[in-house]
Design an enzyme around this catalytic site. Structure first.
Site, PDB file in Angstrom:
ATOM      1  N   HIS A 189       6.083   1.751  17.419  1.00 59.56           N
ATOM      2  CA  HIS A 189       6.771   3.030  17.572  1.00 59.56           C
ATOM      3  C   HIS A 189       8.287   2.873  17.617  1.00 59.56           C
ATOM      4  O   HIS A 189       8.994   3.823  17.940  1.00 59.56           O
ATOM      5  CB  HIS A 189       6.285   3.761  18.832  1.00 59.56           C
ATOM      6  CG  HIS A 189       4.867   4.230  18.721  1.00 59.56           C
ATOM      7  ND1 HIS A 189       4.120   4.641  19.811  1.00 59.56           N
ATOM      8  CD2 HIS A 189       4.051   4.340  17.657  1.00 59.56           C
ATOM      9  CE1 HIS A 189       2.909   4.990  19.409  1.00 59.56           C
ATOM     10  NE2 HIS A 189       2.842   4.816  18.102  1.00 59.56           N
ATOM     11  N   CYS A 200      20.925  -1.235   2.655  1.00 61.45           N
ATOM     12  CA  CYS A 200      21.020  -2.668   2.389  1.00 61.45           C
ATOM     13  C   CYS A 200      19.625  -3.221   2.109  1.00 61.45           C
ATOM     14  O   CYS A 200      18.653  -2.817   2.716  1.00 61.45           O
ATOM     15  CB  CYS A 200      21.640  -3.396   3.578  1.00 61.45           C
ATOM     16  SG  CYS A 200      23.380  -3.011   3.868  1.00 61.45           S
ATOM     17  N   GLY A 270      -2.411  -1.293  29.979  1.00 59.25           N
ATOM     18  CA  GLY A 270      -1.688  -0.058  30.266  1.00 59.25           C
ATOM     19  C   GLY A 270      -1.596   0.917  29.117  1.00 59.25           C
ATOM     20  O   GLY A 270      -0.601   1.619  28.998  1.00 59.25           O
ATOM     21  N   GLN A 301      -7.075   4.688  33.753  1.00 54.63           N
ATOM     22  CA  GLN A 301      -7.811   5.832  33.243  1.00 54.63           C
ATOM     23  C   GLN A 301      -8.848   5.397  32.214  1.00 54.63           C
ATOM     24  O   GLN A 301      -8.857   4.245  31.757  1.00 54.63           O
ATOM     25  CB  GLN A 301      -6.846   6.846  32.611  1.00 54.63           C
ATOM     26  CG  GLN A 301      -5.932   7.548  33.597  1.00 54.63           C
ATOM     27  CD  GLN A 301      -4.998   8.525  32.902  1.00 54.63           C
ATOM     28  OE1 GLN A 301      -4.436   8.232  31.847  1.00 54.63           O
ATOM     29  NE2 GLN A 301      -4.816   9.687  33.487  1.00 54.63           N
ATOM     30  N   CYS A 317      -1.350  -2.994  36.122  1.00 55.93           N
ATOM     31  CA  CYS A 317      -1.128  -4.152  35.261  1.00 55.93           C
ATOM     32  C   CYS A 317      -0.457  -5.298  36.011  1.00 55.93           C
ATOM     33  O   CYS A 317      -0.862  -6.459  35.859  1.00 55.93           O
ATOM     34  CB  CYS A 317      -0.279  -3.748  34.047  1.00 55.93           C
ATOM     35  SG  CYS A 317      -1.098  -2.593  32.934  1.00 55.93           S
TER      36      CYS A 317
END
Length: 525
Positions: A189, A200, A270, A301, A317
């Site tokens: 992302h 370029c 996560g 979740q 985590c």
């Protein structure tokens, strides 16, 4: 006669449409009435209401199915944590899987950055959740964020030669700042600190110390700054919802696809996986179930891949990775701002570009400039002062070996090779023991005298990562083709580019929702 026939036909058509609408309205009214009756307890229902439920059994069944679905969706949004004993047992199983893995790929989401005060998206207090509830998402200064314990644990796994690739959905750039080389990282992302010149060839990249997305939006990616080489408008690297990311870096779809094919263990940290599930090549869905990589998920979740996972850990985590690294016997290094590569590789703004941003910049360590100058003068023998006998041999094989083996491979990485019948692990895992175990009777000449001095492309990577080549962005000081009035000033600055001699295959554009993948499969058939 014709007009009378047309009117008769239209009247019949209207009556049929009105009848359909009437039937639909009656069914909706019946559903509402039955739902209201079912909310009451059996003792509070009247005889008439009980008769309605008996006569409308199909409607009662539909209402119950809708309520079950609503409860199931609501339960999936809740964050659940495993009990301490269960969590400990699951962490031991995950550590055992990582120790047996020959190629580990990690897919990360916003959940690994919540410890850095960066909100997630679909959590109970996430950005999208608050937007759907009509709440304010608040102001979050991402310039204060630093790599978390999970980021540094992944860096330790990379140094231990266990981690092969990371596919990240985050735009915060913390993976790159933790020390993961960009060749082993796919930021699908984009990266909020990277802007590129698409004119370029190959694309030129500029790593900044501030958020470059201040003036950008969906389908509008111009940052207001210009390329130092061709004077074209620079663009950010962010991929918004519905867009297709086709940049070779930092998106690196080629690396993600290659890592997914080679992986035997995939660890998801996560992430809700509601976006990554739409890319079937990341999960090798074209293979039989038995030949797919083992999937392990760490998330609070529910995720759509829970049913396919070998193990699902409901926990934070940082807590999970701390326990897993303890079981593996690996130490998690502390984040050190002086060793953050962004401060050594970022490109400073020119005088005419100071007004193009109002975002806060990352605070550079006070001693970074002095430290870089001392490293250059002491370790790479620049011709700043007269050479002495002590400085002539400043680079030696011993120093390179020590820097490369700062994080030696742990014992568990040798277990797969011992199980294959090898008496000892490959030499790349234990460079210090190579002369003793592999060549015990060969006299190794002293390479510290005649060894040519390496010419590092990046002083930072050579000193901190033991690599002669740059692990983050190549540097190019040749600005002979610069245009514009500030070409003299730009000659003194560094520019980040991707050299033509580096392997740069064109990026594989997978398409949105797996369309490109399905087309490719049809061609193969």
């Amino acid at each position: 006669m014709e007009e009378a026939g047309n009117e008769k036909f239209l009247s019949r058509r209207r009556s049929v449409a009105l009848k359909a609408l009437t039937v639909k309205d009656e069914r909706v009214a019946t559903l509402k009435k039955v739902a209201a009756i079912l909310q009451k307890s059996e003792t509070d229902r009247t005889a008439e209401e009980t008769g309605i439920l008996i006569s409308c059994s199909d409607v009662v069944k539909e209402v119950n199915l809708r309520q079950e679905k609503r409860h199931r969706v609501k339960a999936r949004l809740e964050e659940v944590e495993d009990a301490p004993q269960i969590l400990e047992e699951k962490c031991m199983r995950l550590a055992a899987a990582i120790s047996r893995a020959t190629s580990l790929a990690v897919y990360t989401g916003a959940g690994i950055s919540t410890a850095a005060s960066i909100p997630d998206y679909r959590g109970t207090n996430g950005v999208w959740t608050r937007m759907q509830q009509g709440k304010d998402i608040g102001n979050h200064d991402l310039s204060q964020a630093e790599p978390t314990l999970t980021h540094m644990a992944l860096y330790a796994l990379y140094k231990a030669r266990v981690l092969k690739h990371i596919v990240s959905q985050n735009c915060d750039g913390l993976h790159l700042r933790s020390g993961i080389p960009r060749t082993l990282l796919s930021e699908v992302h984009g990266n909020m600190y990277v802007e590129v010149c698409r004119t370029c060839k190959p694309f030129r990249e500029y790593w900044r110390l501030f958020d470059v997305t201040e003036k950008t939006a969906r389908y509008s990616h111009g940052t207001g700054r210009f390329c130092h080489r061709c004077d074209s408008v620079l663009q950010d690297s962010i991929v918004h919802f519905g867009e297709r990311g086709n940049l070779p870096w930092p998106i690196n779809w080629n690396g993600a696809t290659r890592a997914a094919k080679q992986a035997d263990v995939i660890l998801c940290l996560g992430s809700s996986l509601k976006v990554l599930k739409k890319y079937p090549w990341l999960w090798q869905m074209d293979r039989p179930v038995q030949k797919r990589p083992s999937l392990y998920i760490v998330n609070l979740q529910w995720t759509p891949k829970d049913e396919n996972a070998v193990l699902k850990i409901n926990g934070k985590c940082d807590e999970v990775m701390k326990k897993v690294m303890a079981h593996l016997g690996l130490e998690i290094p502390q984040y050190n701002r002086a060793k953050d590569p962004i401060f050594s590789h970022a490109i400073q703004l020119r005088s005419s570009e100071q007004c193009t941003t109002s975002q806060p910049c990352l605070e550079e360590p006070a001693d970074i400039a002095h430290m870089q100058l001392s490293e250059i003068s002491d370790n790479f023998c620049e011709d700043i002062a007269p050479k002495t006998k002590e400085r002539e041999g400043c680079i030696s094989a011993k120093k390179i070996t020590e820097s490369m083996s700062a994080y030696p491979a742990p014992f568990f990485t040798a277990l797969p090779f011992l199980s294959m019948g090898l008496p000892f692990p490959p030499m790349y895992m234990c460079p210090q023991l190579t002369p003793l175990f592999y060549y015990p009777f060969i006299q190794i000449p002293d390479m510290t005298i005649n060894m040519p001095k390496p010419k590092p492309a990046c002083t930072f990577c050579m000193e901190n990562e033991g690599s002669v080549t740059c692990l983050y962005y190549q540097r190019d000081t040749d600005s002979s083709t610069l245009i514009g009035p500030e070409s003299k000033q730009v000659k003194e600055t560094k520019t980040l580019v991707i050299h033509a001699d580096s392997p740069m295959a064109p990026p594989k554009n997978p398409g949105w929702f797996g369309k490109g993948y399905r087309k490719g499969m049809k061609r193969k058939r």
